[in-house]
Write an enzyme that holds these catalytic residues in place. Structure first.
Site, PDB file in Angstrom:
ATOM      1  N   LYS A  63       0.843  -1.202   0.000  1.00  0.00           N
ATOM      2  CA  LYS A  63       0.000   0.000   0.000  1.00  0.00           C
ATOM      3  C   LYS A  63       0.872   1.244   0.000  1.00  0.00           C
ATOM      4  O   LYS A  63       1.900   1.270   0.677  1.00  0.00           O
ATOM      5  CB  LYS A  63      -0.898   0.023   1.251  1.00  0.00           C
ATOM      6  CG  LYS A  63      -1.911  -1.106   1.300  1.00  0.00           C
ATOM      7  CD  LYS A  63      -2.756  -1.018   2.563  1.00  0.00           C
ATOM      8  CE  LYS A  63      -3.808  -2.117   2.598  1.00  0.00           C
ATOM      9  NZ  LYS A  63      -4.564  -2.120   3.871  1.00  0.00           N
ATOM     10  N   ARG A 119     -13.688  -8.247   7.615  1.00  0.00           N
ATOM     11  CA  ARG A 119     -14.935  -7.635   7.180  1.00  0.00           C
ATOM     12  C   ARG A 119     -15.631  -8.426   6.077  1.00  0.00           C
ATOM     13  O   ARG A 119     -16.806  -8.238   5.817  1.00  0.00           O
ATOM     14  CB  ARG A 119     -14.673  -6.221   6.649  1.00  0.00           C
ATOM     15  CG  ARG A 119     -14.221  -5.240   7.685  1.00  0.00           C
ATOM     16  CD  ARG A 119     -13.462  -4.092   7.064  1.00  0.00           C
ATOM     17  NE  ARG A 119     -12.190  -4.569   6.523  1.00  0.00           N
ATOM     18  CZ  ARG A 119     -11.291  -3.799   5.925  1.00  0.00           C
ATOM     19  NH1 ARG A 119     -11.545  -2.533   5.757  1.00  0.00           N
ATOM     20  NH2 ARG A 119     -10.163  -4.329   5.486  1.00  0.00           N
ATOM     21  N   SER A 144      -9.387   2.333   5.789  1.00  0.00           N
ATOM     22  CA  SER A 144      -8.492   3.493   5.724  1.00  0.00           C
ATOM     23  C   SER A 144      -8.430   4.045   4.300  1.00  0.00           C
ATOM     24  O   SER A 144      -8.328   5.262   4.104  1.00  0.00           O
ATOM     25  CB  SER A 144      -7.081   3.113   6.180  1.00  0.00           C
ATOM     26  OG  SER A 144      -7.086   2.699   7.520  1.00  0.00           O
TER      27      SER A 144
HETATM   28  N1  COD Z   1     -13.719  -3.323  10.953  1.00  0.00           N
HETATM   29  C1  COD Z   1     -13.039  -4.369  11.453  1.00  0.00           C
HETATM   30  N2  COD Z   1     -11.737  -4.661  11.120  1.00  0.00           N
HETATM   31  C2  COD Z   1     -11.146  -3.827  10.255  1.00  0.00           C
HETATM   32  C3  COD Z   1     -11.786  -2.707   9.697  1.00  0.00           C
HETATM   33  C4  COD Z   1     -13.152  -2.474  10.072  1.00  0.00           C
HETATM   34  N3  COD Z   1     -13.865  -1.450   9.533  1.00  0.00           N
HETATM   35  N4  COD Z   1     -10.923  -2.073   8.856  1.00  0.00           N
HETATM   36  C5  COD Z   1      -9.791  -2.790   8.885  1.00  0.00           C
HETATM   37  N5  COD Z   1      -9.900  -3.839   9.716  1.00  0.00           N
HETATM   38  C6  COD Z   1      -8.909  -4.843  10.038  1.00  0.00           C
HETATM   39  C7  COD Z   1      -8.220  -5.424   8.802  1.00  0.00           C
HETATM   40  O1  COD Z   1      -8.924  -6.517   8.282  1.00  0.00           O
HETATM   41  C8  COD Z   1      -6.892  -5.846   9.398  1.00  0.00           C
HETATM   42  O2  COD Z   1      -7.008  -7.066  10.101  1.00  0.00           O
HETATM   43  C9  COD Z   1      -6.617  -4.755  10.433  1.00  0.00           C
HETATM   44  O3  COD Z   1      -7.882  -4.186  10.738  1.00  0.00           O
HETATM   45  C10 COD Z   1      -5.675  -3.680   9.928  1.00  0.00           C
HETATM   46  O4  COD Z   1      -6.180  -3.134   8.732  1.00  0.00           O
HETATM   47  P1  COD Z   1      -5.279  -2.095   7.899  1.00  0.00           P
HETATM   48  O5  COD Z   1      -5.934  -1.880   6.590  1.00  0.00           O
HETATM   49  O6  COD Z   1      -4.948  -0.916   8.734  1.00  0.00           O
HETATM   50  O7  COD Z   1      -3.916  -2.862   7.767  1.00  0.00           O
HETATM   51  P2  COD Z   1      -3.360  -3.832   6.650  1.00  0.00           P
HETATM   52  O8  COD Z   1      -4.416  -4.776   6.203  1.00  0.00           O
HETATM   53  O9  COD Z   1      -2.662  -3.030   5.599  1.00  0.00           O
HETATM   54  O10 COD Z   1      -2.272  -4.553   7.574  1.00  0.00           O
HETATM   55  C11 COD Z   1      -1.714  -5.672   7.139  1.00  0.00           C
HETATM   56  C12 COD Z   1      -0.608  -6.139   8.104  1.00  0.00           C
HETATM   57  C13 COD Z   1       0.532  -5.158   8.156  1.00  0.00           C
HETATM   58  C14 COD Z   1      -1.169  -6.316   9.497  1.00  0.00           C
HETATM   59  C15 COD Z   1      -0.214  -7.465   7.460  1.00  0.00           C
HETATM   60  O11 COD Z   1       0.333  -7.220   6.219  1.00  0.00           O
HETATM   61  C16 COD Z   1       0.704  -8.264   8.316  1.00  0.00           C
HETATM   62  O12 COD Z   1       0.270  -8.926   9.240  1.00  0.00           O
HETATM   63  N6  COD Z   1       1.979  -8.228   7.954  1.00  0.00           N
HETATM   64  C17 COD Z   1       2.943  -9.036   8.635  1.00  0.00           C
HETATM   65  C18 COD Z   1       4.237  -9.013   7.889  1.00  0.00           C
HETATM   66  C19 COD Z   1       4.901 -10.328   8.082  1.00  0.00           C
HETATM   67  O13 COD Z   1       5.421 -10.615   9.142  1.00  0.00           O
HETATM   68  N7  COD Z   1       4.840 -11.171   7.025  1.00  0.00           N
HETATM   69  C20 COD Z   1       5.420 -12.494   7.019  1.00  0.00           C
HETATM   70  C21 COD Z   1       4.573 -13.582   7.580  1.00  0.00           C
HETATM   71  S1  COD Z   1       2.916 -13.641   7.052  1.00  0.00           S
END
Ligand code: COD
Length: 163
Positions: free
Chosen positions: A42, A95, A132
């Site tokens: 992103k 979601r 977001s």
């Molecule tokens: N209601 C409920 N949950 C929500 C909502 C909502 N309206 N909006 C978002 N969420 C949840 C998302 O599903 C997610 O679980 C969390 O909140 C964070 O969402 P975002 O969009 O801020 O973050 P993402 O999806 O960009 O984050 C992804 C991570 C950085 C968490 C992910 O990429 C990760 O776990 N990376 C780990 C890297 C790693 O170690 N990789 C190797 C092994 S897998």
């Protein structure tokens, strides 16, 4: 034994959907770490330090700051952060089927890598459509994001994003 969990995300910016998941997870564990992680898939709007600060303010405003630690992590695997702080659980909000498809392989790999389990929380229907990226888009086009984000975020975006 303390039950310690991590709620990771990009939080760019933190939304009311995130805050709902954070508040509910805080009720399930003794200590909760909310961790801002750079997601290379992103393009970012806010610097990581700003995202941390907005989460801290949103949590304080919601009155749920006890037992919640806000941090960032850019040193590699997220499970290494979990191991460092003694967390055995990652909590993620799902979601939709798309979220489940995105999160499932990561959950399996994180369990294989470090024995860290992933717990999925369903969203509050009130916030299930909030993301977001939606907030970034509405904000960039001059719309009112206050229904979707904590007050600290809408105040910040109103001042920081004004040309
Ligand atoms: N209601 C409920 N949950 C929500 C909502 C909502 N309206 N909006 C978002 N969420 C949840 C998302 O599903 C997610 O679980 C969390 O909140 C964070 O969402 P975002 O969009 O801020 O973050 P993402 O999806 O960009 O984050 C992804 C991570 C950085 C968490 C992910 O990429 C990760 O776990 N990376 C780990 C890297 C790693 O170690 N990789 C190797 C092994 S897998």
């Amino acid at each position: 034994m303390q039950r310690i969990a991590v709620v990771p995300g990009s939080f760019d910016p933190v939304t009311k959907g995130h805050l709902d998941v954070i508040a509910r997870a805080a009720g399930l564990y003794d200590e909760l770490h909310v961790v801002v992680v750079h997601n290379p898939d992103k393009s970012a709007l806010l610097p990581i330090a700003q995202r941390v600060s907005l989460i801290e303010r949103a949590i304080a405003d919601a009155g749920i700051e006890g037992r919640i630690i806000v941090a960032s992590w850019s040193m590699g695997l997220l499970v290494d952060y979990c191991t460092d702080v003694g967390a055995s659980v990652l909590v993620k909000g799902v979601r939709s089927q798309l979220d489940i498809a995105y999160e499932t392989p990561m959950a399996i790999v994180n369990r294989h890598l470090a024995g860290v389990e992933t717990v999925f929380l369903l969203p509050d229907p009130q916030h299930a459509h909030v993301s977001s990226s939606l907030v970034r888009q509405v904000s960039a086009l001059g719309g009112d994001v206050s229904p979707y984000v904590p007050a600290a975020v809408s105040e910040y975006l109103a001042t920081a994003m004004t040309p």
